[in-house]
Design a protein around this motif. Structure first.
Motif, PDB file in Angstrom:
ATOM      1  N   ARG A 122       0.860  -1.187   0.000  1.00 43.49           N
ATOM      2  CA  ARG A 122       0.000   0.000   0.000  1.00 43.49           C
ATOM      3  C   ARG A 122       0.893   1.232   0.000  1.00 43.49           C
ATOM      4  O   ARG A 122       1.856   1.293   0.761  1.00 43.49           O
ATOM      5  CB  ARG A 122      -0.863   0.078   1.276  1.00 43.49           C
ATOM      6  CG  ARG A 122      -1.607  -1.169   1.659  1.00 43.49           C
ATOM      7  CD  ARG A 122      -2.003  -1.124   3.146  1.00 43.49           C
ATOM      8  NE  ARG A 122      -0.862  -0.887   4.008  1.00 43.49           N
ATOM      9  CZ  ARG A 122      -0.865  -0.124   5.107  1.00 43.49           C
ATOM     10  NH1 ARG A 122      -1.980   0.452   5.532  1.00 43.49           N
ATOM     11  NH2 ARG A 122       0.230   0.072   5.809  1.00 43.49           N
ATOM     12  N   SER A 123       0.585   2.200  -0.818  1.00 44.93           N
ATOM     13  CA  SER A 123       1.249   3.503  -0.665  1.00 44.93           C
ATOM     14  C   SER A 123       0.300   4.602  -1.119  1.00 44.93           C
ATOM     15  O   SER A 123      -0.488   4.423  -2.049  1.00 44.93           O
ATOM     16  CB  SER A 123       2.566   3.546  -1.445  1.00 44.93           C
ATOM     17  OG  SER A 123       2.310   3.670  -2.820  1.00 44.93           O
ATOM     18  N   LEU A 124       0.358   5.702  -0.399  1.00 45.62           N
ATOM     19  CA  LEU A 124      -0.527   6.830  -0.699  1.00 45.62           C
ATOM     20  C   LEU A 124       0.260   8.100  -0.419  1.00 45.62           C
ATOM     21  O   LEU A 124       0.841   8.250   0.656  1.00 45.62           O
ATOM     22  CB  LEU A 124      -1.773   6.780   0.193  1.00 45.62           C
ATOM     23  CG  LEU A 124      -2.798   7.909  -0.004  1.00 45.62           C
ATOM     24  CD1 LEU A 124      -3.515   7.761  -1.340  1.00 45.62           C
ATOM     25  CD2 LEU A 124      -3.828   7.904   1.133  1.00 45.62           C
ATOM     26  N   VAL A 169      -2.802   4.572  -9.265  1.00 44.70           N
ATOM     27  CA  VAL A 169      -3.527   5.709  -9.822  1.00 44.70           C
ATOM     28  C   VAL A 169      -2.864   6.969  -9.299  1.00 44.70           C
ATOM     29  O   VAL A 169      -2.588   7.068  -8.101  1.00 44.70           O
ATOM     30  CB  VAL A 169      -5.016   5.702  -9.375  1.00 44.70           C
ATOM     31  CG1 VAL A 169      -5.732   6.944  -9.896  1.00 44.70           C
ATOM     32  CG2 VAL A 169      -5.729   4.442  -9.839  1.00 44.70           C
ATOM     33  N   ALA A 170      -2.578   7.919 -10.180  1.00 45.57           N
ATOM     34  CA  ALA A 170      -2.153   9.253  -9.728  1.00 45.57           C
ATOM     35  C   ALA A 170      -3.099  10.236 -10.410  1.00 45.57           C
ATOM     36  O   ALA A 170      -3.081  10.369 -11.636  1.00 45.57           O
ATOM     37  CB  ALA A 170      -0.707   9.517 -10.100  1.00 45.57           C
ATOM     38  N   ALA A 171      -3.972  10.850  -9.629  1.00 44.45           N
ATOM     39  CA  ALA A 171      -4.997  11.714 -10.224  1.00 44.45           C
ATOM     40  C   ALA A 171      -5.488  12.720  -9.207  1.00 44.45           C
ATOM     41  O   ALA A 171      -5.266  12.570  -7.996  1.00 44.45           O
ATOM     42  CB  ALA A 171      -6.171  10.866 -10.727  1.00 44.45           C
ATOM     43  N   LEU A 343      -3.543  12.802  -5.663  1.00 49.02           N
ATOM     44  CA  LEU A 343      -3.219  11.645  -4.822  1.00 49.02           C
ATOM     45  C   LEU A 343      -2.550  10.603  -5.705  1.00 49.02           C
ATOM     46  O   LEU A 343      -3.051  10.264  -6.776  1.00 49.02           O
ATOM     47  CB  LEU A 343      -4.493  11.052  -4.206  1.00 49.02           C
ATOM     48  CG  LEU A 343      -5.018  11.729  -2.935  1.00 49.02           C
ATOM     49  CD1 LEU A 343      -6.322  11.087  -2.516  1.00 49.02           C
ATOM     50  CD2 LEU A 343      -3.995  11.655  -1.792  1.00 49.02           C
ATOM     51  N   ASN A 344      -1.427  10.131  -5.224  1.00 46.25           N
ATOM     52  CA  ASN A 344      -0.712   9.060  -5.924  1.00 46.25           C
ATOM     53  C   ASN A 344      -0.881   7.811  -5.060  1.00 46.25           C
ATOM     54  O   ASN A 344      -0.366   7.717  -3.954  1.00 46.25           O
ATOM     55  CB  ASN A 344       0.766   9.460  -6.060  1.00 46.25           C
ATOM     56  CG  ASN A 344       1.565   8.405  -6.800  1.00 46.25           C
ATOM     57  OD1 ASN A 344       1.054   7.343  -7.137  1.00 46.25           O
ATOM     58  ND2 ASN A 344       2.843   8.711  -7.047  1.00 46.25           N
ATOM     59  N   PHE A 345      -1.654   6.863  -5.587  1.00 43.19           N
ATOM     60  CA  PHE A 345      -2.112   5.744  -4.764  1.00 43.19           C
ATOM     61  C   PHE A 345      -1.801   4.420  -5.443  1.00 43.19           C
ATOM     62  O   PHE A 345      -2.129   4.223  -6.615  1.00 43.19           O
ATOM     63  CB  PHE A 345      -3.622   5.916  -4.550  1.00 43.19           C
ATOM     64  CG  PHE A 345      -4.322   4.735  -3.935  1.00 43.19           C
ATOM     65  CD1 PHE A 345      -3.787   4.058  -2.848  1.00 43.19           C
ATOM     66  CD2 PHE A 345      -5.545   4.307  -4.436  1.00 43.19           C
ATOM     67  CE1 PHE A 345      -4.443   2.982  -2.286  1.00 43.19           C
ATOM     68  CE2 PHE A 345      -6.212   3.225  -3.877  1.00 43.19           C
ATOM     69  CZ  PHE A 345      -5.657   2.564  -2.802  1.00 43.19           C
TER      70      PHE A 345
HETATM   71  C1  LIG Z   1       3.652   7.786  -7.563  1.00 41.65           C
HETATM   72  O1  LIG Z   1       4.468   7.236  -6.552  1.00 41.65           O
HETATM   73  C2  LIG Z   1       5.418   6.302  -7.000  1.00 41.65           C
HETATM   74  C3  LIG Z   1       6.174   5.783  -5.789  1.00 41.65           C
HETATM   75  O2  LIG Z   1       5.304   5.306  -4.833  1.00 41.65           O
HETATM   76  C4  LIG Z   1       6.343   6.918  -8.002  1.00 41.65           C
HETATM   77  O3  LIG Z   1       7.207   5.949  -8.501  1.00 41.65           O
HETATM   78  C5  LIG Z   1       5.544   7.542  -9.135  1.00 41.65           C
HETATM   79  O4  LIG Z   1       6.404   8.240 -10.006  1.00 41.65           O
HETATM   80  C6  LIG Z   1       4.490   8.493  -8.603  1.00 41.65           C
HETATM   81  N1  LIG Z   1       3.657   8.959  -9.701  1.00 41.65           N
HETATM   82  C7  LIG Z   1       3.354  10.249  -9.877  1.00 41.65           C
HETATM   83  C8  LIG Z   1       2.545  10.557 -11.084  1.00 41.65           C
HETATM   84  O5  LIG Z   1       3.685  11.122  -9.097  1.00 41.65           O
END
Ligand SMILES: *[C@@H]1O[C@H](CO)[C@@H](O)[C@H](O)[C@H]1NC(C)=O
Ligand SMILES: *[C@@H]1O[C@H](CO)[C@@H](O)[C@H](O)[C@H]1NC(C)=O
Ligand SMILES: *[C@@H]1O[C@H](CO)[C@@H](O)[C@H](O)[C@H]1NC(C)=O
Ligand SMILES: *[C@@H]1O[C@H](CO)[C@@H](O)[C@H](O)[C@H]1NC(C)=O
Length: 737
Positions: A122-124, A169-171, A343-345
């Motif tokens: 899990r990462s957020l 998802v990053a949105a 949020l980058n999830f």
């Molecule tokens: C989202 O987080 C991951 C690491 O958890 C990273 O590799 C990725 O580049 C990030 N994406 C965005 C769009 O920020």
């Protein structure tokens, strides 16, 4: 299993033919034997003769309650977190089995291999806008000062939603209030596009599976669900009215309510049929193919704390949300979004076959061993499970101890009592559902009633039962026999009756009665003491023994009161010669529901007369069997002829089977597991209707589409329910047409 009576086994050595020893010693021992035997016999008759009427044992049952027993079981069961499929929960199963076996009840363990779901990754993280640096959330529930379970807390499964979709998802974020369909309609009306966004919604009155389903239907790419401090939280501020645990009952800022997102009941790999133990062969769906199924949420989702929810809301822009969408005192102004925060999830789940175990104890009936009164509670917990569900387990084991004492005094139930400790309820009512599916025909022909207690105590607030209506009278009668633990000058009945309504129904699922009533048509009840609102630490790390001792039930008298009324209902169902069901109330309930759906159908081009007519028939049949029962009891109460016995059995079969008539082979349209046409969870949350899920669903569709076919389909659903109700009156009458 035959129990020793009146301590006979202790004196067993005396039974070796004393005269054979010869001499004075032998003679003296023989005389001692005679004297002891006579004394035993006399005291035995004084205490309770073998033919003591069952009601004397029932009265005795009520005097045997022990808060120390309930507390000791609860403490032992909640030393470690015990989510289904883990070694800790297998140890809890063994604890329950050993406790029941130590009371000399035959026990058995029935394992199944089923699809469970755990978090693998899990990462957020949150950034103020696209391309900007992002700050990760720790996603950890903090232990509290002086937490005696701080070490064991390391074993708690990380916060997650079981069966969540996996993905990244990053949105931008959109705030969706409580996540109702009407909330998404409001967002659309305000021109806020949810498609491809991360939805942030807060827990309220919707189950998390409905919240995530609604988010997905609105086009969201992911859903984050938080507990708003306004609804669940306390404060650590001095003089604050609502204090966080451990100073108060409220959820601490890092507390998270976890849950399941699977939409069906039972093992997802064996829908509609039983699973089997590991190593045995049974048909299974392919796990990878389940991802696309309707019953799975399909998008990644995660529950977070009040603190994390507030951090996200603070970073949001867009229009100010309406007043009803806002937080409590001290909360930031909530805005709708979208964004500009992003949020980058990422969530990666581990959906895997794991072994679960149902544990049973059986007290065989003396006269009707093939009729079952079933008591059940689940054992698995998201965390420590002190309230949910082991407050119920503690009460169930406390009942078992009292029943074993009754057995020692000569009681044997007329019908068989089965005590069940279910596994994997939290994931999808899996243990009870698989067992009910495996034993469906035995249960359909032999089960008198299923009596569930999941949470026995929430806190203060009185007895809160829900049941199929033929049990109402029995619940009222039993609750009059038990003092209210919070107000001993009154009874549980007095604390229950002011609620409106005092007894609710088994329409929603959410606990283990679902398979019994909604799949098979077994009369069922569920009960607890207190109100859900008194228990804000639900499904969080803080559902531990300390919370129960301080807030849930400080002296364990509420546990004992629930055990008393639950056990007494079981005893009466097991021992009363004629099953204490009354269907007259069932008919009046049905008439209320019928009026309710008809009222909501103004302007509909359908007729509700078939339904009203079938309910009138049911009412007459219910009155007839009630009279017949009274007559039988008045005229023949002391006869024990074969003819009388068969007559009693015949009337009992009609009372038992009438509920089955409400089920239908095909089940609800599109939801074939739900066979009961009166009670099932509705697929239309917004209607607030208590019954007739098929009619309600068809009515909703017809109103939306207003086509000839849709109105004919609604009419078909009305006829279908009417036919089920008519079938029930034929069964109650016990006559072929
Ligand atoms: C989202 O987080 C991951 C690491 O958890 C990273 O590799 C990725 O580049 C990030 N994406 C965005 C769009 O920020
Ligand atoms: C999934 O869970 C099972 C059971 O706990 C474990 O044996 C397996 O290693 C896990 N797999 C992953 C990828 O985490
Ligand atoms: C049981 O009840 C008695 C009487 O109210 C009380 O003194 C005792 O502390 C209670 N036991 C537990 C374990 O709460
Ligand atoms: C359905 O459509 C008819 C016209 O075909 C109209 O008269 C009626 O009011 C509509 N009913 C509803 C409930 O919308």
């Amino acid at each position: 299993m035959a129990m020793s009576r009146g301590g006979g086994d202790k004196d067993e050595p005396l039974l070796h033919s004393p005269a054979a020893n010869g001499g004075r010693a032998g003679r003296r021992r023989f005389l001692t034997f005679v004297a002891v035997a006579a004394a035993l016999l006399a005291s035995y008759h004084l205490l309770l003769a073998p033919a003591a009427p069952a009601s004397r044992y029932h009265a005795l049952f009520l005097t045997l309650g022990s808060n120390a027993t309930a507390a000791a079981h609860l403490r032992a069961l909640t030393l470690r977190p015990h989510v289904a499929g883990t070694e800790a929960n297998a140890a809890a199963a063994e604890y329950v089995r050993a406790a029941l076996a130590s009371l000399a009840f035959p026990t058995r363990v029935v394992p199944y291999s089923v699809l469970l779901s755990y978090p693998a990754h899990r990462s957020l993280s949150l950034s103020a806008g696209p391309g900007l640096a992002s700050r990760p959330f720790p996603l950890v529930q903090e232990t509290y000062p002086g937490d005696p379970y701080a070490e064991a807390a390391a074993e708690v499964v990380p916060t997650y939603f079981a069966y969540s979709g996996s993905g990244s998802v990053a949105a931008e974020v959109v705030y969706a209030n409580y996540g109702h369909n009407e909330d998404y309609a409001y967002l659309a009306a305000r021109g806020v596009d949810v498609a491809g966004k991360v939805v942030l919604a807060r827990y309220g009155d919707l189950h998390c599976e409905d919240m995530v389903r609604n988010a997905r239907a609105a086009g969201a790419a992911a859903a984050i669900v938080y507990t708003d401090a306004k609804d669940f939280g306390g404060s650590s501020a001095k003089g604050a009215k609502r204090k966080s645990f451990p100073d108060g009952r409220w959820l601490p800022p890092t507390g998270v309510q976890v849950g399941t997102l699977y939409y069906g009941n039972g093992d997802p790999t064996t829908p509609l049929w039983p699973s089997c133990a590991a190593g045995d062969d049974c048909e299974r769906l392919i796990v990878e193919e389940l991802d696309g199924s309707e019953a799975m949420p399909g998008i990644p989702a995660l529950p977070v704390s009040a603190r994390d929810g507030e951090t996200i809301l603070k970073a949001m822009g867009g229009d100010v949300a309406p007043p009803k969408w806002q937080g409590g005192e001290g909360a930031p102004v909530y805005r709708l979004g979208p964004g500009p925060s992003v949020l980058n999830f990422t969530y990666i789940g581990n959906d895997t076959l794991a072994t679960i175990e149902n544990v049973f104890a059986v007290i065989e009936g003396k006269e009707e061993p093939d009729r079952y009164v079933i008591i059940g509670n689940h054992r698995d917990a998201w965390t420590f499970g002190a309230i949910d569900p082991n407050s119920g387990t503690a009460a169930m084991l406390e009942i078992a101890e009292r029943l074993s004492k009754l057995q020692k005094r000569g009681w044997r139930p007329r019908r068989t009592i089965i005590i069940c400790s279910w596994d994997a309820e939290e994931f999808a009512l899996i243990g009870s559902t698989e067992w009910a599916e495996e034993n469906i025909d035995m249960l359909a022909s032999r089960a008198i009633a299923y009596l569930n207690v999941d949470i026995s105590v929430f806190g203060p607030g009185g007895l809160m039962p829900r049941a199929t209506p033929q049990l109402d009278e029995l619940i009222k009668e039993a609750s009059k026999m038990v003092p209210d633990p919070d107000e001993p000058s009154q009874t549980l009945y007095d604390s229950m009756m002011p609620h409106h309504p005092p007894i609710t129904r088994v329409a929603g699922a959410g606990t283990d009665f679902a398979a019994f009533v909604q799949h098979i048509g077994v009369p069922s009840l569920d009960m607890s003491y207190g109100l859900f609102e008194e228990y804000p630490v639900y499904h969080s790390l803080y559902d531990d023994y300390v919370w129960v001792e301080r807030f849930g039930d400080p002296l364990f008298h509420r546990h004992v009161a629930v055990a008393s009324v639950w056990g007494l209902i079981a005893l009466k169902l097991a021992d009363d010669e004629i099953i204490p069901f009354n269907y007259i109330n069932y008919a009046s309930e049905l008439e209320e529901y019928a009026k309710d759906v008809e009222d909501k159908c103004t302007g509909c081009s359908v007729s509700f007369s078939p339904l009203h007519k079938s309910i009138r028939q049911l009412e007459s049949a219910a009155i007839r069997i009630h009279r017949e029962k009274k007559l039988l009891q008045a005229e023949n109460w002391n006869l024990n002829t074969k003819q009388y016995t068969l007559k009693v059995r015949e009337i009992n079969d009609r009372l038992m089977m009438a509920e089955r008539a409400f089920t239908n082979r095909e089940g609800l349209v599109g939801r074939p597991w739900y066979k009961h046409l009166i009670y099932a969870s509705s697929d239309q949350d917004d209607w607030g209707t208590k019954a007739f899920p098929g009619i309600v669903s068809a009515m909703d569709k017809a109103k939306k589409s207003n086509t000839t076919e849709s109105w004919r389909f609604l009419q078909h659903e009305i006829y279908r329910v009417a036919r089920a109700v008519s079938k029930a009156s034929v069964v109650l009458d016990g006559r072929l047409t």
